[in-house]
Scaffold this active site. Structure first.
Site, PDB file in Angstrom:
ATOM      1  N   ASP A 208       0.851  -1.192   0.000  1.00 54.54           N
ATOM      2  CA  ASP A 208       0.000   0.000   0.000  1.00 54.54           C
ATOM      3  C   ASP A 208       0.879   1.232   0.000  1.00 54.54           C
ATOM      4  O   ASP A 208       1.983   1.226   0.559  1.00 54.54           O
ATOM      5  CB  ASP A 208      -0.984  -0.002   1.180  1.00 54.54           C
TER       6      ASP A 208
ATOM      7  N   GLU B 208      -7.189   5.584  11.875  1.00 53.41           N
ATOM      8  CA  GLU B 208      -6.077   5.549  12.826  1.00 53.41           C
ATOM      9  C   GLU B 208      -5.924   6.855  13.595  1.00 53.41           C
ATOM     10  O   GLU B 208      -5.044   6.979  14.447  1.00 53.41           O
ATOM     11  CB  GLU B 208      -4.770   5.200  12.110  1.00 53.41           C
TER      12      GLU B 208
END
Length: 201
Positions: A9, A99
């Site tokens: 990613d 997050e």
């Protein structure tokens, strides 16, 4: 025994990504950062999206959540960003990068995420992945998200052996390394992975 698919990613921090080189080395899927909040777009997303497709990878796009903002507006911004880069095709994946609590308590962060996910489901017909960390989930920021596939960031654990935080019972993608590049593993075949993605029907 199920096979394992390898993925990476990326975001604007990686700059130019050699997707061809990664494909040649066995990388089968990729996630690229598309958007953040209600206005920010990753300047590399367009290129990453095209090149993942050109190299026959399973294509994933993710949105970095800003829970203080409006979830519907952020979901629309994300989908518009993907559409502007060429749109979704069968088997493409989407994810919410959860997050940051943005200074909010866990119940409000979780409510934001649920609303963002429901908007994506309503407009694409698929369940987004939730990318998060064990400690972040354990604080309650992911309450009510157990039905969505878990993409767990657990670089301290052996590949394919992350600790699964509540509310999940199992993981779907494990990010097992983050230096010099974020590396991921999915237990299953390419067909298994694309089954979790977009279906134009």
């Amino acid at each position: 025994m199920k096979r394992v698919l390898h993925g990476i990613d990326v975001s604007n921090w990686q700059g130019t990504v050699d997707w061809g080189g990664h494909a040649d080395s066995g990388v089968a899927f990729g996630f690229a950062k598309a958007s953040e909040g209600v206005a920010w777009v990753d300047k590399w997303f367009d290129r990453n999206w095209q090149l993942m497709r050109e190299h026959w990878m399973v294509c994933g796009a993710y949105h970095f959540a800003k829970p203080k903002g409006d979830p519907g507006e952020q979901a629309r911004h994300f989908l518009r960003t993907v559409r502007n880069a060429g749109g979704l095709r069968r088997g493409d994946l989407v994810a919410l990068d959860l997050e940051s609590d943005d200074g909010l308590p866990p119940d409000q962060v979780a409510r934001f995420a649920r609303r963002w996910c429901r908007h994506i489901e309503k407009h694409t017909g698929m369940r987004p992945f939730i990318y998060t960390f064990q400690w972040f989930a354990n604080e309650g920021n992911c309450a009510g998200l157990g039905e969505y596939p878990l993409w767990i960031a657990s670089p301290g654990k052996a590949k394919g052996s992350p600790v699964v935080p509540r509310p999940w019972r199992d993981w779907t993608i494990h990010q097992y390394a983050n230096s010099p590049l974020d590396r991921n593993v999915f237990h299953g075949s390419r067909e298994d992975l694309t089954r979790l993605g977009y279906d134009p029907r």
